[in-house]
Write a protein that holds these residues in place. Structure first.
Motif, short mmCIF file in Angstrom:
data_model
loop_
_atom_site.label_atom_id
_atom_site.label_comp_id
_atom_site.label_asym_id
_atom_site.label_seq_id
_atom_site.Cartn_x
_atom_site.Cartn_y
_atom_site.Cartn_z
N PRO A 225 29.27 6.42 -0.15
CA PRO A 225 30.60 6.30 0.44
C PRO A 225 31.31 7.65 0.51
O PRO A 225 30.93 8.61 -0.16
N TRP A 226 32.34 7.69 1.31
CA TRP A 226 33.23 8.86 1.35
C TRP A 226 34.28 8.65 0.27
O TRP A 226 35.09 7.73 0.35
N THR A 227 34.24 9.48 -0.75
CA THR A 227 35.13 9.32 -1.90
C THR A 227 35.87 10.63 -2.16
O THR A 227 35.29 11.71 -2.12
N TYR A 228 37.16 10.51 -2.45
CA TYR A 228 38.00 11.67 -2.75
C TYR A 228 39.26 11.21 -3.47
O TYR A 228 39.55 10.00 -3.53
N ASP A 229 40.02 12.16 -3.99
CA ASP A 229 41.27 11.87 -4.69
C ASP A 229 42.45 12.41 -3.89
O ASP A 229 42.34 13.45 -3.21
N THR A 230 43.57 11.71 -3.97
CA THR A 230 44.82 12.21 -3.40
C THR A 230 45.91 12.15 -4.47
O THR A 230 45.81 11.39 -5.44
N THR A 231 46.92 12.95 -4.26
CA THR A 231 48.03 13.01 -5.22
C THR A 231 49.27 12.39 -4.59
O THR A 231 49.62 12.69 -3.44
N VAL A 232 49.96 11.55 -5.39
CA VAL A 232 51.16 10.85 -4.93
C VAL A 232 52.34 11.32 -5.77
O VAL A 232 52.26 11.33 -7.01
N ALA A 233 53.41 11.70 -5.10
CA ALA A 233 54.63 12.09 -5.82
C ALA A 233 55.43 10.85 -6.16
O ALA A 233 55.69 10.00 -5.29
N LEU A 234 55.81 10.72 -7.44
CA LEU A 234 56.59 9.58 -7.91
C LEU A 234 57.99 10.04 -8.27
O LEU A 234 58.19 11.18 -8.73
N ALA A 235 58.94 9.19 -8.07
CA ALA A 235 60.33 9.49 -8.41
C ALA A 235 60.84 8.45 -9.38
O ALA A 235 60.66 7.25 -9.16
N ASP A 236 61.47 8.90 -10.45
CA ASP A 236 61.98 7.99 -11.48
C ASP A 236 63.50 7.97 -11.40
O ASP A 236 64.18 8.91 -11.83
N GLY A 237 64.03 6.96 -10.80
CA GLY A 237 65.46 6.80 -10.71
C GLY A 237 65.83 5.43 -11.22
O GLY A 237 65.58 5.08 -12.38
N ASP A 238 66.37 4.63 -10.35
CA ASP A 238 66.64 3.24 -10.70
C ASP A 238 65.36 2.43 -10.46
O ASP A 238 65.27 1.60 -9.57
N GLY A 239 64.31 2.74 -11.26
CA GLY A 239 62.98 2.20 -11.04
C GLY A 239 62.13 3.24 -10.34
O GLY A 239 62.63 4.21 -9.75
N TRP A 240 60.84 3.08 -10.45
CA TRP A 240 59.91 4.06 -9.88
C TRP A 240 59.77 3.86 -8.38
O TRP A 240 59.69 2.74 -7.87
N ALA A 241 59.71 4.98 -7.65
CA ALA A 241 59.57 4.96 -6.21
C ALA A 241 58.50 5.97 -5.79
O ALA A 241 58.16 6.88 -6.54
N VAL A 242 58.02 5.81 -4.56
CA VAL A 242 56.93 6.64 -4.05
C VAL A 242 57.42 7.44 -2.85
O VAL A 242 58.10 6.90 -1.97
N ALA A 243 57.01 8.70 -2.79
CA ALA A 243 57.33 9.53 -1.63
C ALA A 243 56.18 9.45 -0.63
O ALA A 243 55.05 9.82 -0.96
N TRP A 244 56.47 8.95 0.56
CA TRP A 244 55.41 8.81 1.58
C TRP A 244 55.06 10.16 2.20
O TRP A 244 55.93 10.97 2.50
N ALA A 245 53.75 10.36 2.42
CA ALA A 245 53.23 11.51 3.17
C ALA A 245 51.82 11.17 3.60
O ALA A 245 51.09 10.46 2.88
#
Length: 641
Positions: free
Chosen positions: A119-139
């Protein structure tokens, strides 16, 4: 067809529905991990096909996003992966750092780009934000680390070079030959106009319109939907000029695995073409829509061997149409060849000999020394069916070769006197000889003369000599009636126990319930010529050992049979072959009655052998074996030298 990994299925059950979670900074890595797991599950679910389960229609709505909304993310994510050929990834959380100044999660993406391959396998990094609960920055880099805004993924199928089909001496029978594919290019016509173009093209190339229109409607905006493929030199002039007037119609040059001609052994070799919906549904791991595979004949039976392994490349495609970047490549692996015994010259000759025959017809040529099938031709009257090796017909008097062996084993000799009467009645059923049976051969005659002149009444009159099972045993010794898999569609014939004395009498002259294919009757005469049981052989690597049920021919039986069938040529119904150049010819003619809508018609047969070549000719409706099949067999033997 899209597929989800086991890991994705587990995440769907265990984590789907989790939001980026409450808890703020107080839950540290635990909260961040829950958010990351919810994201991984949502990304995999959004890429997976709808399967009727209770999966949310918008899995990405279960994630809290920073700076944007789920609908926008869903639209952009769909655009990024739309070109991935329907392949669904699994997404897993590899690592989470929720305590860092800039919290992140690492996702591991696994795409099953090629079935059965790495398979095609790789890793990506996700930016998380901790405010009023955890949120994700889309890119877009969440999906693939090198993707910039506006870039998308595009998977391209790389077809493997199909294995060749070779014949006698390794000559290429089926190999890549130039073709022209005619179809609708969806990039050249709007969705609204595409159906009309499809209907017009279907009419131009003379294919059924409704299925093609449906396929064009269902295709993506970048698809090329093939209507028909022609050999490069066979595209009709009207088609070449006509496509210019149809919006979106195109002709694309390429190559395809083809035989020397359109008709060359076509019912046996089969053809290669786009996979059917049924093939995809039956074996989704092997086939995807748009794949090319064997769809009939040997091409279908040995498709796994011949087709090789499809490859794929994945590119990053810039929004501005700039240069694409290759992200992953799985090279295709060529298919393995399939070796057959067919002789190209003799197969072409056989098809030429049958070319002018209007009724269904077939010709099979076998090499007695090793059983190799050198030609298996079907005339145009068969409508593309394989009568040559799989037809099932009453063999008529050609079967008297088998009856002769049964009588020899019962104690008769070629010189034994038998009674050839004008008619004979068995339980009220009246049997007679063929209409132009020579009157000089009526009366008390030797068995060898009865075979040479093909006297029905003499063999039926000797029926008391043949016990139950004797006829079937004699047939088996000559290669008829014992079915086994030879790696291609083959019917060996059958000699079932007769249900009555009348049926048993008819069996002796190749009627009743006795059936055979042209291949089976070619095997009979080949066995007589070789003096041993011959098993026909077409596909290399397939076991063709003589079945244990077949009692071997003795040297005396072989010698006597050969002498009687030689007399058919020198003194009997096969005299048309007497002046053939070369070595002595042995033969047997045959005519078998069959009902056709209330009318009694006749099959015409002839079998013969000369040197290391044994031949059977069958014409479904003819005058007689000697008059209809005989000239065809003679033409073949003369030209085959």
């Amino acid at each position: 067809m899209r597929r989800s990994s086991v890991a994705t299925s587990f995440l769907l059950v265990s984590a789907l529905g989790l939001t980026a979670c409450s808890g703020g900074g107080s839950d540290g890595d635990d909260g961040a991990r829950k958010a990351a797991e919810g994201l991984a599950t949502a990304l995999a679910a959004a890429a997976a096909p709808a399967d009727g389960a209770s999966t949310p229609s918008d899995p990405l709505a279960a994630v809290t996003w920073t700076g944007t909304d789920p609908a926008t993310v869903a639209k952009e994510y769909a655009a990024v992966i739309d070109g991935m050929d329907g392949i669904a990834p699994s997404v897993e959380v590899a690592e989470v750092d929720g305590e860092a100044d800039k919290p992140t999660a690492t996702l591991t993406w696994t795409w099953p780009v090629v079935a059965g391959g790495d398979p095609w396998t790789y890793d990506t990094t996700v930016a998380l934000a901790d405010g009023d609960g955890w949120a994700v920055a889309w890119a877009p880099s969440i999906v693939e680390p090198s993707l910039a805004d506006g870039e998308t993924l595009d998977a391209t199928t790389l077809l493997a070079e199909r294995g060749e089909i070779t014949g006698a001496g390794g000559e290429k029978l089926v190999t890549e030959r130039p073709v022209v594919r005619i179809g609708i290019d969806r990039t050249k016509v709007t969705a609204a106009a595409a159906p009309a173009s499809a209907r017009a093209l279907a009419e131009l190339v003379d294919i059924e319109g409704a299925p093609f229109v449906k396929a064009v409607k269902a295709a993506g905006d970048k698809a090329f939907v093939e209507a028909i493929t022609y050999r490069a030199n066979d595209v009709p002039a009207a088609v070449r000029t006509g496509i210019d007037g149809i919006a979106g119609a195109r002709q694309v040059t390429g190559e395809q695995a083809l035989a020397p001609t359109r008709d060359f052994a076509a019912p046996i070799l089969g053809r290669v073409g786009p996979v059917t919906a049924e093939m995809v549904e039956k074996d989704p791991d092997a086939y995807r829509p748009g794949d090319v595979a064997g769809v009939s004949g040997l091409q279908a039976r040995y498709d796994e061997q011949l087709r090789g392994t499809t490859g794929r490349s994945v590119h990053a495609v810039p929004a501005d149409g700039g240069e694409e970047r290759e992200l992953f490549l799985a090279e295709p692996a060529a298919g393995k060849p399939l070796a057959l015994t067919l002789d190209r010259r003799l197969q072409t000759l056989a098809e030429r000999v049958l070319g002018g025959v209007t009724p269904a017809s077939a010709l099979v040529a076998i090499r007695p020394s090793d059983g190799s099938i050198l030609a298996a031709a079907n005339g145009s009257g068969t409508g593309g069916q394989n009568y040559a090796t799989f037809g099932q017909f009453a063999p008529g008097s050609t079967f008297k070769s088998v009856t002769s062996l049964a009588l020899l084993r019962a104690g008769l000799t070629p010189q034994t006197q038998v009674q050839c009467t004008p008619t004979v009645t068995v339980n009220g059923k009246r049997f007679k000889n063929y209409s132009d049976y020579p009157s000089s051969a009526i009366g008390t005659i030797p068995l060898e003369e009865a075979i040479a002149q093909s006297c029905n009444t003499a063999l039926i009159g000797a029926r008391a000599k043949v016990k139950d099972g004797d006829l079937a045993d004699a047939a088996a010794s000559l290669g008829l009636g014992i079915d086994h898999d030879l790696g291609f569609p083959a019917y060996f014939g059958e000699v079932p126990p007769p249900a009555s004395e009348t049926e048993g009498a008819a069996d002796l002259i190749g009627q009743g319930k006795v059936l055979a294919s042209p291949m089976a009757m070619a095997t009979v005469i080949a066995s007589v010529q070789a003096g041993t049981t011959v098993v026909p052989h077409l596909v290399d690597g397939v076991d063709v050992s003589v079945p244990s049920e077949a009692e071997p021919l003795s040297a005396a039986e072989a010698r006597q049979l050969k002498a009687m069938l030689r007399r058919v040529v020198t003194n009997g119904s096969g005299r048309g072959l007497a002046d053939l150049p070369g070595g002595p010819v042995i033969a047997k003619t045959g005519t078998a009655e069959y009902a056709d809508g209330g009318t009694i018609r006749t099959h015409a047969w002839m079998i013969a052998a000369q040197g290391d070549l044994a031949v059977a000719v069958f014409v479904q409706t003819g005058e007689s074996g000697s008059r209809t099949a005989g000239p065809l067999l003679e033409e073949f033997l003369r030209a085959a030298r």
